[in-house]
Write a protein that holds these residues in place. Sequence first.
Motif, PDB file in Angstrom:
ATOM      1  N   GLY A 179      62.413   1.025 -28.027  1.00 23.29           N
ATOM      2  CA  GLY A 179      61.129   0.605 -28.581  1.00 23.29           C
ATOM      3  C   GLY A 179      60.252  -0.126 -27.580  1.00 23.29           C
ATOM      4  N   THR A 234      68.803   3.868 -31.534  1.00 23.62           N
ATOM      5  CA  THR A 234      67.420   3.423 -31.648  1.00 23.62           C
ATOM      6  C   THR A 234      67.408   1.929 -31.372  1.00 23.62           C
ATOM      7  OG1 THR A 234      66.869   5.112 -33.283  1.00 23.62           O
ATOM      8  CG2 THR A 234      65.418   3.193 -33.159  1.00 23.62           C
ATOM      9  N   THR A 282      65.154  -1.262 -31.405  1.00 21.76           N
ATOM     10  CA  THR A 282      63.898  -1.647 -32.053  1.00 21.76           C
ATOM     11  C   THR A 282      62.934  -2.312 -31.076  1.00 21.76           C
ATOM     12  OG1 THR A 282      64.853  -3.744 -32.755  1.00 21.76           O
ATOM     13  CG2 THR A 282      64.981  -1.908 -34.310  1.00 21.76           C
ATOM     14  N   ALA A 326      63.483  -5.805 -28.988  1.00 21.90           N
ATOM     15  CA  ALA A 326      64.906  -6.165 -28.930  1.00 21.90           C
ATOM     16  C   ALA A 326      65.344  -6.412 -27.490  1.00 21.90           C
ATOM     17  CB  ALA A 326      65.757  -5.053 -29.534  1.00 21.90           C
TER      18      ALA A 326
END
Length: 135
Positions: free
Chosen positions: A101, A117, A119, A122
């Motif tokens: 992300g 994944t 985020t 993070a």
Amino acid sequence: MSRTFLEIERERGVVSRYRKHVNGKGYVAVGAEVDTLAYVDPTSYVETGARVGPKARIGAGSWVESNAVVGAGVILEAHVHVGENAVIGRGAVIGSHTRIGANAAVADEVRVERDATITPGAVLRRRGEDYSRAA
């Protein structure tokens, strides 16, 4: 010596210009910094403002968004998406079909398994590492 550019029209009529990287022939946007010792697969894109360090490998179908940093020796396997302003520390390995992300950070030498994944925002660090030293 002249360069050949590929122009792609994005949303809202914005046109981005890309050149083929010397090692791997992947598409690198004007304004991105990709070390000549890095490898960018021919089906991958590196956007404006992104930086890719020496001996990094950008796998097939991967996309490094603007202002992201891919450190020295990083391996991005196939179909990895690195979001805007994300930082991947040197020697990290990012498994295929993974999304990092925007504004996320991955510390040096961390391995992220495939289909993950991460985020936005993070911070991934090595086991036992002090949070203040991550990425």
